[in-house]
Design a protein around this motif. Structure first.
Motif, mmCIF file in Angstrom:
data_model
loop_
_atom_site.group_PDB
_atom_site.id
_atom_site.type_symbol
_atom_site.label_atom_id
_atom_site.label_comp_id
_atom_site.label_asym_id
_atom_site.label_seq_id
_atom_site.Cartn_x
_atom_site.Cartn_y
_atom_site.Cartn_z
ATOM 1 N N CYS A 276 29.131 56.764 56.547
ATOM 2 C CA CYS A 276 30.097 57.827 56.786
ATOM 3 C C CYS A 276 30.000 58.368 58.206
ATOM 4 O O CYS A 276 31.015 58.598 58.858
ATOM 5 N N ARG A 279 31.071 55.698 60.770
ATOM 6 C CA ARG A 279 32.425 55.205 60.504
ATOM 7 C C ARG A 279 32.469 53.688 60.417
ATOM 8 O O ARG A 279 33.348 53.042 60.955
ATOM 9 N N LYS A 280 31.470 53.115 59.744
ATOM 10 C CA LYS A 280 31.419 51.657 59.620
ATOM 11 C C LYS A 280 31.129 51.292 58.177
ATOM 12 O O LYS A 280 30.405 51.988 57.483
ATOM 13 N N ARG A 281 31.700 50.145 57.750
ATOM 14 C CA ARG A 281 31.251 49.594 56.483
ATOM 15 C C ARG A 281 29.798 49.174 56.682
ATOM 16 O O ARG A 281 29.395 48.789 57.781
ATOM 17 N N VAL A 282 29.009 49.254 55.625
ATOM 18 C CA VAL A 282 27.588 48.955 55.760
ATOM 19 C C VAL A 282 27.411 47.485 56.136
ATOM 20 O O VAL A 282 28.159 46.612 55.703
ATOM 21 N N GLY A 345 29.318 51.682 66.145
ATOM 22 C CA GLY A 345 29.952 52.679 65.291
ATOM 23 C C GLY A 345 30.499 53.831 66.126
ATOM 24 O O GLY A 345 30.491 53.796 67.355
ATOM 25 N N HIS A 534 37.202 51.383 58.425
ATOM 26 C CA HIS A 534 38.153 50.934 59.454
ATOM 27 C C HIS A 534 39.585 51.294 59.064
ATOM 28 O O HIS A 534 40.486 51.145 59.863
#
Ligand SMILES: [Cu+2]
Ligand SMILES: [Cu+2]
Lengths: 542, 317
Positions: A276, A279-282, A345, A534
């Protein structure tokens, strides 16, 4: 429970404003209210456990232990251990955060068995009261590990009562675990496939499996101790042909997996926070997900690493050492993946993120020092010294408590409808990080120097480091006290929280803050993977 | 020597430096990994810090399976090196040389009773000669304790109802703390003492200066008659001469080395390991023989060295 003030949020019909009666709390079947009940209960236990630790640290300021006698000190560390392990760490993330968030995260209206959930809280509280009664009436002095034959034949303290309390609260763990397993299996909203689940749920799922499988062994073990004390069965008594070391096998068969009950949920929290706030997917979703299951599985096969100098045969020791190294690999995978998630990120360092980064750093140090302990020849020297104390506090406090604090701040707006004061949040996160390291880093050195654990008085050459540790602990205490103050303050004076203050992806953010009684106006559907940051707007940096 | 503030413990035994080497290796590897993680987190957190008003959405995360496999395999290999090193050291730590001199340690709440084979007794002190391997044969009269000498980097639990052992060779004359490191009750922190390592000549002088009334072996000889052992052994039971350290064939065909633990178990519970060719008629002495008497009987049996009377016993080289 009644301390929660009246309407908390703009939303008229939320789970808090529904009814203010005390009974409406004590008889609630709402998973959110049960989560809050747990929150209040474990906070009280945390304060008690912390009080015991404070007295211990004060006593250790001088080599001869100026404050309390040996017998009192022994009761203090037992109280600290029993409370912190069973009445704080084990329930912290699963029972407080998990109860509140799991149904929201999977788009459900409640857990699978709401009544069982309430029963869990009652069992937990009753167990806690029983254990506390033992402490008030005179205490226990066996250590949280209850090693035989001391606990069965020699301790003249309230072993039976304490064991009973722990056993009762153990059933609460089992029921909570069972509830989560069934809930996650059967109540996911349309479109929420297993590989779209937020990683917090994977880690909680793995935790629940351990709770259900390992906790009964604890109950059996404590029952045997109680029976041996009352009836003199002789299972652990060498004079009657029993074996005191058998107890250690049984105890660690539960307690090693229990270490993962205490850390896996924290790991799940970190996956939520890192994504969170960057701001990135793991990075490596499936690797993190499966590493949780790998940890849960291998965690059952390493208990013998607590007994390398307890008379284990050399070959058995080899096997347990090897397996302990294997279980280290999935933990390392997680750390690398979290770190990689940050790459490129858009990172904002709000309080929950500070805690998450703190978790990664301290957990890394805790995990790596575990490699020292798993190395057989090394463990012989540092086993049962302060090195071990430092190691597991880096995992349990540096890791899990950091994770819990991060989770509490992150979901606080959802739970209460109010924002906590950000500046104070950051300030106390730093205070905790610094205080923690000052407290526990010197203990690694103390351990390598050879200071044994559970000593109320010690050889004078250990004093300098002990004083440093106590100084650090006082900073740490301030760090924990601040959130207690400002979080309570925020209940009334904190700014109202938006439904999704962090612009986060989880389903829990799609309902109002605080959520209505049945969570969602209409059941949501999911058509994308977890952490699709994203596709989300980036919120303003604060 | 005992009170100075230090960051690294003294090294007083042959094994200590090996433990330190492993420690330093682990320190370097874990230090490097910690540094890597810290530096990466700091760099990323600063380099990719969101500026005020910056609304750019970061690129979507991609999956790099090869990267995942790389760090998994590298971590695994590092872990295996640590395992092998630690295991090798451990095997050595618990394999005493044959030349080791045996000292008995009996722990009880809350003191250490030490008994030398020559008959000297000590409480919370252990005198040993430098350069001579010493094997401690330990047991407890009550709860579990643990004998720990930080300067020697060794420890082992001391269990009730069973012998455990530990060995070391002191390298430097001096006195070194030993601690009880397994929690054992109110006086746990008082169960401390000193190992006093002396030059062999001074050790001899110390032995001579404190001559005991009788040796444990002599006392054991009397017990051997008193408990009626002599009535069977040497008559219709196996002779015990030359038994110590020999290979014994048990009823089920398995071979065991007759060390202190085996002999102890034979006396306390002989039916659990019956010698081949004999009937299990020996009574159990479990509740009759105290820890000290056990030690005396053991010393007596060990003193019965008569290889000529032995057939079929294979001596350990
Ligand atoms: Cu463990
Ligand atoms: Cu002790």
């Amino acid at each position: 429970m009644t301390t929660l003030p009246a309407p908390l949020s703009g939303s008229e019909h939320n789970y808090l404003s529904r009814d203010y009666h005390v009974l409406s709390w004590l008889l609630t079947k709402d998973h959110k209210r049960i989560g809050i009940l747990y929150l209040v209960t474990i906070t009280a236990f945390f304060l008690l456990g912390g009080l015991a630790a404070t007295l211990m640290r004060l006593n250790l300021l001088t080599p001869n232990g100026w404050l309390v006698e040996g017998a009192t000190y022994n009761k203090l560390f037992t109280m600290h251990g029993v409370i912190m392990v069973w009445f704080f760490l084990v329930p912290a993330v699963p029972a407080v955060i998990g109860n509140f968030i799991v149904p929201l995260m999977i788009g459900a209206r409640d857990v699978a068995f709401p009544r069982l959930n309430l029963l869990s809280w009652y069992l937990f509280t009753i167990g806690g009261i029983v254990a506390l009664t033992a402490m008030v009436r005179g205490g226990v002095d066996t250590g949280w590990t209850f090693y035989t034959p001391y606990s069965t034949g020699y301790a003249n303290t309230y072993v039976f009562l304490t064991a009973t309390g722990i056993m009762i609260s153990g059933f609460s763990s089992i029921l909570t675990g069972l509830n989560f397993i069934v809930t996650i299996h059967t109540m996911r909203c349309p479109g929420l496939t297993w590989f779209r689940l937020p990683l917090f749920l994977w880690s909680l799922y793995a935790t629940s499996i351990i709770m259900v499988l390992a906790t009964p062994v604890l109950a059996i073990t404590l029952a045997l101790v109680a029976a041996e004390r009352m009836l003199g069965l002789g299972i652990f008594d060498p004079a009657a042909g029993g074996d005191p070391v058998l107890f250690q096998h049984l105890f660690w068969f539960y307690s090693h997996p229990a270490v993962y009950i205490m850390i896996l949920p924290g790991m799940g929290v970190v996956s939520e926070l890192i994504t969170c706030f960057s701001r990135k997917r793991v990075f490596g979703y499936s690797f993190i997900a499966f590493s949780s299951l790998a940890i849960a599985f291998f965690g059952f096969l390493v208990w013998g690493h607590h007994m390398f100098v307890a008379g284990e045969s050399t070959y058995i020791a080899f096997a347990f050492s090897l397996l302990s190294y294997i279980v280290a690999v999935p933990s390392a995978i997680k750390v690398f993946n979290w770190t990689a998630t940050l790459y490129k990120g858009s990172i904002s360092l709000e309080t929950p993120m500070l805690y998450a980064l703190g978790f990664i750093g301290l957990f890394t140090m805790g995990g790596l020092t575990g490699l020292f302990l798993a190395a057989l020849g090394m463990d012989v020297h540092v086993h049962d010294t302060y090195f071990v104390i430092a190691h597991f506090h880096y995992i349990m406090v540096g890791g899990m408590v950091m994770g819990y604090m991060g989770a509490l701040h992150f979901w606080w707006p959802k739970m209460t409808g109010r924002m906590y004061p950000e500046w104070w949040g950051r300030f106390s996160a730093f205070t905790i990080f610094i205080g923690f390291n000052l407290t526990f880093f010197p203990q690694f050195i103390l351990g390598y120097l050879g200071m044994p654990r559970r000593y109320h008085a010690y050889a004078p050459e250990f004093q300098t480091l002990n004083v440093m540790s106590t100084a650090g602990a006082s900073i740490l205490a301030v760090g924990y006290f601040l959130p207690l103050c400002y979080l309570i303050w925020s209940l009334r004076y904190g700014p109202l929280a938006k439904a999704n203050p962090w612009n986060a992806t989880g389903l829990e953010w799609q309902t109002t803050s605080p959520p209505p009684e049945h969570n969602f106006e209409s059941i949501p559907t999911v058509d994308q993977e977890a952490y699709a940051y994203h596709l989300m707007e980036v919120p303003d940096a604060r | 020597m005992l009170t100075a503030f230090r960051l690294f413990p003294e090294t007083g035994s042959t094994i200590a430096k090996h433990v330190d080497h492993l420690f330093i290796f682990l320190l370097i590897v874990s230090g490097a990994i910690t540094l890597l993680v810290f530096v990466l987190i700091m760099t990323f957190a600063l380099r990719y810090r969101r500026r005020r008003g910056d609304k750019t959405i970061p690129p979507a995360t991609r999956t790099y399976t090869s990267l995942e496999l790389t760090w998994t395999i590298v971590t695994f290999c590092l872990a295996m090196v640590m395992f092998a090193w630690g295991a090798k050291l451990y095997a050595r730590m618990f394999d005493p040389p044959d030349s080791a001199m045996v000292v008995y340690v009996v722990a009880k709440q809350w003191m250490w009773k030490i008994q030398h084979p020559e008959g000297h007794r000590e409480i919370n002190e252990l005198h040993v000669p430098v350069g001579q391997p010493v094997k401690l044969v330990m047991s407890s009269q009550d709860v579990i304790h643990d004998f720990f000498v930080p300067a020697f980097r060794i420890k082992h639990d001391v269990l009730p109802g069973r012998y455990t052992s530990l060995w070391f060779t002191a390298t430097k004359p001096g006195s070194y703390h030993f601690f009880c490191s397994q929690y054992c009750g109110a006086g746990h922190a008082d169960m401390v003492g000193q190992v006093i390592a002396m030059e062999p000549s001074r050790y001899e002088a110390w032995l001579a200066g404190t001559a005991p009334e009788q040796t444990p072996a002599d006392a054991g000889a009397k017990l051997f008659v008193k408990f009626g052992c002599a009535g069977c052994h040497g008559v219709n039971a196996p002779t015990l001469a030359g038994l110590y350290r020999s290979q014994v064939t048990l009823q089920d065909g398995s071979q065991v080395t007759a060390d202190e633990r085996y002999i102890r178990d034979s006396i306390l519970d002989s039916t659990s390991q019956v010698v081949q060719g004999y009937a299990p008629v020996m009574p159990s002495y479990r509740s009759q023989v105290s820890e000290v008497q056990m030690m005396q009987l053991l010393e007596y049996i060990k003193s019965l060295k008569d290889p000529a009377a032995e057939e079929g016993r294979i001596k350990k080289p």
